[in-house]
Design an enzyme around this catalytic site. Structure first.
Site, mmCIF file in Angstrom:
data_model
loop_
_atom_site.group_PDB
_atom_site.id
_atom_site.type_symbol
_atom_site.label_atom_id
_atom_site.label_comp_id
_atom_site.label_asym_id
_atom_site.label_seq_id
_atom_site.Cartn_x
_atom_site.Cartn_y
_atom_site.Cartn_z
ATOM 1 N N GLY A 151 16.993 94.247 -4.477
ATOM 2 C CA GLY A 151 17.422 94.035 -6.056
ATOM 3 C C GLY A 151 18.621 94.615 -6.158
ATOM 4 O O GLY A 151 18.550 95.916 -7.315
ATOM 5 N N HIS A 152 20.560 94.459 -5.850
ATOM 6 C CA HIS A 152 20.954 94.606 -5.666
ATOM 7 C C HIS A 152 21.871 94.606 -7.345
ATOM 8 O O HIS A 152 22.208 93.688 -7.680
ATOM 9 C CB HIS A 152 22.002 94.776 -4.849
ATOM 10 N N GLN B 157 16.866 99.451 -0.133
ATOM 11 C CA GLN B 157 15.677 100.395 0.076
ATOM 12 C C GLN B 157 16.061 101.439 -0.081
ATOM 13 O O GLN B 157 17.297 101.897 -0.284
ATOM 14 C CB GLN B 157 14.535 100.308 1.308
ATOM 15 N N ASP C 299 17.207 101.844 -4.896
ATOM 16 C CA ASP C 299 17.120 101.587 -5.854
ATOM 17 C C ASP C 299 18.305 102.569 -6.655
ATOM 18 O O ASP C 299 18.595 103.029 -8.335
ATOM 19 C CB ASP C 299 16.061 102.074 -7.400
ATOM 20 N N LYS D 126 23.498 101.488 -5.068
ATOM 21 C CA LYS D 126 23.809 100.946 -3.173
ATOM 22 C C LYS D 126 24.631 99.666 -4.064
ATOM 23 O O LYS D 126 25.894 99.672 -3.510
ATOM 24 C CB LYS D 126 22.512 100.267 -2.060
ATOM 25 N N ALA E 149 14.472 95.225 -10.309
ATOM 26 C CA ALA E 149 14.987 94.706 -11.098
ATOM 27 C C ALA E 149 14.326 93.743 -10.314
ATOM 28 O O ALA E 149 14.562 92.691 -9.840
ATOM 29 C CB ALA E 149 16.380 94.865 -10.131
#
Ligand code: IMP
Length: 426
Positions: free
Chosen positions: A45-46, A226, A18, A21, A301
């Site tokens: 979750g990007h 991650q 988180d 990235k 996210a």
């Protein structure tokens, strides 16, 4: 980050995930030809904000938002086709086409519904606080040599008896774990039959595509998910994910040799967060921690869980620099610290009154370390409009200088907001 000597660059999280990235990859992808996801799956979750639209991508590389970029889900990732199709539909609804520029490795392992049932059942006793996306059980099957891969969809007749055995095995395990849930063979078979015609056209020997792209001098970004402290080897085991999140995993998971990689950018928040259970030495359990959560919007996210928040931990980042071989850092969410009068930074650890320079390998020991803090003055002015270092208040620049000094690698980017343009290139 890209220049004549650095055509293939890895972007990794250097804390507990988180770190932002997705935004960095989105910004760098503007100059890239190809973006590759090489590990993890829909546990990531990007989040990327373009204009007033927010995208949360879990399976598809963040580079997809740039129409010129080819995106790859590599052999080291695990693929949840339902999630992939949902993301494709969301992209299409916003007018973003992927035809001819999204490829999935035929060697990637499939996440099946029984993996999710097993994830939930195991986590009830293991209490790792997983994302529940079936990641651990899918990697268990991969390394246990009983996984079902994307390429198996080409031969459904052969996959059928294998699937029957796997569903039966999963049901025996579910019973053993005390779960009342059971997987259905018919449901699984129907899913494979439905996935095959949609997935197979996207399937390729993606390692070959990445290899050729790098050899031809194209700019390739390998997008990690991650963070280093969640790496199955180097993280706070067992409170980790089930893949190698560090840069070494990028070569394996993208399907290229390590000599093709030229640089590794580590992304860190200007403070620290963690979601799920496990040690977090610089956690701020006081009102300041809550303030970081509120100001930083620190909610998962994928799962919506509140993230645990704390101060920048230099021991963790120095460790991430070493295990990833980082060549540069990107510091994100500097703006979240704008209103703090004082900002503690964890510069080192003490263990039973003695200096502890390196990150201990055992979580039992890590739980006992006491961070040594240095308190830096805050800047108490907004930074969201800064576009070059000189636009930042002197205290903010001093804060970044100190982080750089403690980490031992140069800061290359500073992010001061969620929008694409809210970035400083150093
Ligand atoms: P899993 O990856 O779902 O098996 O979860 C294992 C651990 O990694 C849990 O503590 C999760 O909260 C954490 N985790 C997995 N993916 C992410 C991520 O993308 N960001 C932050 N934490 C994650």
């Amino acid at each position: 980050m890209f220049d004549a000597r650095t055509a293939c660059v890895v972007v990794v999280g250097a804390q507990w995930g988180d770190e932002g990235k997705g935004k960095l990859v989105d910004v760098l992808a503007e100059r890239a030809d190809m973006v590759v996801r090489y590990q993890g799956g829909a546990n990531a979750g990007h989040t990327v904000v373009t204009g007033d639209t927010q995208f949360i991508l879990q399976q598809i590389p963040s580079g997809i938002l740039h129409p010129r970029v080819t995106c790859i889900v590599g052999n080291g990732a695990v693929l949840d086709p339902e999630q992939l199709f949902a993301e494709l539909a969301a992209l299409e609804a916003k007018g973003i086409g992927v035809q001819g520029r999204l490829f999935v490795s035929d060697r990637a392992h499939l996440v099946l519904p029984y993996h999710k049932l097993l994830d939930a059942a195991s986590d009830r006793s293991q209490k790792l606080g997983t994302t529940g996306r079936g990641i651990g059980p899918t990697y268990e099957d991969k390394y246990g040599r009983r996984g079902i891969r994307v390429g198996d969809l080409r031969h459904l007749e052969c996959a059928r008896p294998v699937l029957a055995e796997r569903v039966e095995r999963a049901n025996r395990l579910l019973e053993l774990l005390g779960s009342g849930e059971r997987a259905s063979f018919e449901q699984h078979l129907a899913l494979l039959e439905a996935w095959a015609p949609r997935l197979l056209p996207l399937t390729a020997d993606t390692g070959l595509l990445v290899h050729r792209a790098v050899r031809e001098g194209r700019r390739v970004l390998l997008e990690g998910a991650q963070g280093a402290l969640l790496d199955v080897d180097h993280g706070t085991y067992p409170f980790v994910t089930s893949s190698n999140t560090t840069a070494g995993g990028a070569a394996v998971g993208a399907g290229i040799g390590p000599t093709l990689i030229h640089g590794v950018l580590g992304v860190v928040k200007a403070y620290t967060t963690r979601v799920g259970n496990g040690p977090l030495p610089t956690e701020a359990s006081d009102p300041a921690g809550l303030r970081l959560r509120e100001l930083g919007g620190e909610f998962g996210a994928v799962t919506g869980r509140p993230r645990r928040c704390g101060w920048f931990d230099a021991t963790v980042v120095r460790y991430a620099v070493r295990v990833n071989g980082l060549t540069g850092l990107a510091v994100t969410k500097l703006d979240v610290l704008d209103t703090f009068a004082e900002i503690p930074v964890g510069t080192a650890y003490e263990l039973h009154g003695r200096a502890c320079e390196e990150l201990p390998s055992e979580v039992g020991v890590l739980d006992q370390v006491r961070p040594v803090y240095e308190v830096l003055p805050g800047w108490r002015r907004p930074t969201a409009a800064a576009r070059k270092l000189g636009d930042l208040p002197a205290e903010a620049r001093r804060y970044l200088d100190r982080l750089e000094e403690l980490a031992g690698v140069p800061i290359r980017y500073v992010s001061v907001g969620t929008r694409r343009d809210q970035i400083i290139e150093v």
